[in-house]
Design an enzyme around this catalytic site. Structure first.
Site, PDB file in Angstrom:
ATOM      1  N   ASN A 126       0.688  -1.296  -0.087  1.00 18.80           N
ATOM      2  CA  ASN A 126      -0.201   0.189   0.049  1.00 18.80           C
ATOM      3  C   ASN A 126       0.670   1.238  -0.064  1.00 18.80           C
ATOM      4  O   ASN A 126       0.437   2.388  -0.467  1.00 18.80           O
ATOM      5  CB  ASN A 126      -1.003  -0.079   1.241  1.00 18.80           C
ATOM      6  N   TYR A 136       2.794   8.964 -12.250  1.00 19.91           N
ATOM      7  CA  TYR A 136       2.196   8.451 -11.279  1.00 19.91           C
ATOM      8  C   TYR A 136       1.391   7.348 -12.118  1.00 19.91           C
ATOM      9  O   TYR A 136       1.313   6.066 -11.693  1.00 19.91           O
ATOM     10  CB  TYR A 136       1.008   9.179 -10.544  1.00 19.91           C
TER      11      TYR A 136
HETATM   12  N1  LIG Z   1      -6.014   8.743  -1.514  1.00 19.45           N
HETATM   13  C1  LIG Z   1      -6.229   8.720  -2.454  1.00 19.45           C
HETATM   14  O1  LIG Z   1      -6.977   9.556  -3.144  1.00 19.45           O
HETATM   15  C2  LIG Z   1      -5.706   7.451  -3.560  1.00 19.45           C
HETATM   16  C3  LIG Z   1      -6.014   7.053  -5.006  1.00 19.45           C
HETATM   17  C4  LIG Z   1      -5.529   6.123  -5.457  1.00 19.45           C
HETATM   18  C5  LIG Z   1      -4.634   5.476  -4.973  1.00 19.45           C
HETATM   19  N2  LIG Z   1      -4.157   5.608  -3.885  1.00 19.45           N
HETATM   20  C6  LIG Z   1      -3.059   4.767  -3.312  1.00 19.45           C
HETATM   21  O2  LIG Z   1      -3.092   4.306  -1.932  1.00 19.45           O
HETATM   22  C7  LIG Z   1      -1.883   4.061  -1.394  1.00 19.45           C
HETATM   23  C8  LIG Z   1      -2.056   4.745  -0.121  1.00 19.45           C
HETATM   24  O3  LIG Z   1      -2.349   6.183  -0.096  1.00 19.45           O
HETATM   25  P1  LIG Z   1      -2.894   7.071   1.061  1.00 19.45           P
HETATM   26  O4  LIG Z   1      -3.945   7.821   0.417  1.00 19.45           O
HETATM   27  O5  LIG Z   1      -3.220   6.107   2.210  1.00 19.45           O
HETATM   28  O6  LIG Z   1      -1.710   8.077   1.240  1.00 19.45           O
HETATM   29  P2  LIG Z   1      -0.790   8.371   2.687  1.00 19.45           P
HETATM   30  O7  LIG Z   1       0.031   9.588   2.305  1.00 19.45           O
HETATM   31  O8  LIG Z   1      -1.910   8.778   3.605  1.00 19.45           O
HETATM   32  O9  LIG Z   1       0.006   7.139   3.280  1.00 19.45           O
HETATM   33  C9  LIG Z   1       1.096   6.686   2.347  1.00 19.45           C
HETATM   34  C10 LIG Z   1       1.954   6.029   3.491  1.00 19.45           C
HETATM   35  O10 LIG Z   1       3.038   5.550   2.751  1.00 19.45           O
HETATM   36  C11 LIG Z   1       4.387   5.737   3.357  1.00 19.45           C
HETATM   37  N3  LIG Z   1       5.330   5.791   2.374  1.00 19.45           N
HETATM   38  C12 LIG Z   1       5.567   6.516   1.293  1.00 19.45           C
HETATM   39  N4  LIG Z   1       6.774   6.388   0.828  1.00 19.45           N
HETATM   40  C13 LIG Z   1       7.253   5.413   1.369  1.00 19.45           C
HETATM   41  C14 LIG Z   1       8.293   4.533   1.273  1.00 19.45           C
HETATM   42  N5  LIG Z   1       9.354   4.935   0.479  1.00 19.45           N
HETATM   43  N6  LIG Z   1       8.719   3.574   2.260  1.00 19.45           N
HETATM   44  C15 LIG Z   1       7.755   3.202   3.166  1.00 19.45           C
HETATM   45  N7  LIG Z   1       6.711   3.867   3.283  1.00 19.45           N
HETATM   46  C16 LIG Z   1       6.410   5.006   2.524  1.00 19.45           C
HETATM   47  C17 LIG Z   1       4.094   7.081   3.956  1.00 19.45           C
HETATM   48  O11 LIG Z   1       4.833   7.470   4.913  1.00 19.45           O
HETATM   49  C18 LIG Z   1       2.387   6.993   4.281  1.00 19.45           C
HETATM   50  O12 LIG Z   1       2.163   6.764   5.700  1.00 19.45           O
HETATM   51  C19 LIG Z   1      -0.865   4.650  -2.270  1.00 19.45           C
HETATM   52  O13 LIG Z   1      -0.355   3.687  -2.985  1.00 19.45           O
HETATM   53  C20 LIG Z   1      -1.561   5.477  -3.022  1.00 19.45           C
HETATM   54  O14 LIG Z   1      -1.205   5.837  -4.340  1.00 19.45           O
HETATM   55  C21 LIG Z   1      -4.438   6.813  -2.947  1.00 19.45           C
END
Ligand SMILES: NC(=O)c1ccc[n+]([C@@H]2O[C@H](COP(=O)([O-])OP(=O)(O)OC[C@H]3O[C@@H](n4cnc5c(N)ncnc54)[C@H](O)[C@@H]3O)[C@@H](O)[C@H]2O)c1
Length: 257
Positions: free
Chosen positions: A86, A157
């Site tokens: 994730n 992305y």
């Molecule tokens: N929120 C949205 O609208 C959305 C939409 C589509 C996809 N996503 C995907 O969902 C997933 C989670 O996103 P979210 O919205 O919870 O984001 P978020 O920013 O709240 O959480 C992401 C987490 O990943 C951690 N992280 C980032 N880079 C890292 C690394 N190199 N190593 C270890 N940890 C790392 C961060 O510290 C953070 O805690 C991501 O893959 C994102 O691309 C999110």
């Protein structure tokens, strides 16, 4: 849907989806192995949970980190049943030529290579257990609607997330006979810090930026975190035993039109 005696590994566990799915898996009986690069936030998530938790802060761009997580799951709980890959980052909205190549390389390293490294560590352990004990396992990769359709101003992305979809389908085919189901969840815009930080930073202002994002969505709104987490639980659940190589859109209809 229960996860009693199951060990669930979650990367990005300090973030919006990650912390909520940790709570939900815990409520459903799972033991948790949690990872994030933000060690303090990860500890805070663990402190809020009432279940068995093992923590390891680290960076998903380090292949060794994923091997350590699998070893931790086996040492603490005896197995790895579910992995949710994730952790991820997003890019600023900009045309492709304006994207800094160094940042593009970093984004691909986190969002795509991070999932490759994760599955390289997880799949052999899961397949060996299936061979020895007949216990199936599941991997859930968090892709994006940007992994299914072109996403103007988010090209790097989108490239990474299309990669995650390709990986999911290919690995599912490789591991169909080895007891590991692998599926991808494809959310559109959901209400986590990743989205709210982006909206707050918009020069148009938050309301106008949110309107611009959601006007092409049939349900005309952003998603709630639980709406996404529900589909992650479903993909991970043993009862969902014949679904693999699938991409589940959780996007209010965005990619349907
Ligand atoms: N929120 C949205 O609208 C959305 C939409 C589509 C996809 N996503 C995907 O969902 C997933 C989670 O996103 P979210 O919205 O919870 O984001 P978020 O920013 O709240 O959480 C992401 C987490 O990943 C951690 N992280 C980032 N880079 C890292 C690394 N190199 N190593 C270890 N940890 C790392 C961060 O510290 C953070 O805690 C991501 O893959 C994102 O691309 C999110």
């Amino acid at each position: 849907m229960r996860f009693d005696h199951k060990t669930v590994l979650i990367s990005g566990a300090a973030g919006g989806f990650g912390s909520r799915m940790a709570e939900r898996f815990a409520d459903l009986g799972a033991n948790l192995v949690l990872s994030d690069q933000d060690a303090l936030a990860l500890q805070a998530v663990a402190d809020s949970l009432e279940c068995e938790v093992a923590l390891l802060a680290g960076d998903v761009t380090d292949p060794e980190h994923h091997h350590e997580l699998v070893d931790l799951a086996q040492a603490e709980f005896g197995s790895l049943d579910v992995a949710v890959n994730n952790a991820g980052i997003v890019q600023p909205m900009q045309r492709l030529p304006d994207t800094d190549p160094e940042f593009a390389r970093h984004l691909i390293e986190v969002d795509l290579m991070g999932v490759i490294y994760a599955m390289q560590a997880q799949l052999p352990a899961m397949a060996t257990r299936f061979e020895e004990e007949g216990t199936p396992a599941a991997i859930v990769n968090i892709a994006s609607a940007a992994g299914l359709v072109g996403s103007p101003f988010l090209a790097t992305y989108a490239a990474a997330k299309h990669g995650v979809v390709g990986l999911t389908r290919s690995a599912a085919a490789e591991y169909g006979r080895k007891g590991v189901r692998i599926n991808a969840i494809c959310p559109s815009f959901a209400n986590t810090a990743m989205l709210t930080d982006y909206l707050e930073a918009s020069p148009k202002g938050r309301e106008a930026a949110e309107h611009a994002l959601t006007r092409g969505i049939p349900m005309a709104r952003v998603g709630q975190v639980d709406e996404v987490v529900n589909t992650i639980l479903f993909a991970a659940w043993d009862g969902n035993s014949f679904m693999t190589g699938e991409t589940l859109s959780v996007d209010g209809g965005l990619v349907a039109v």
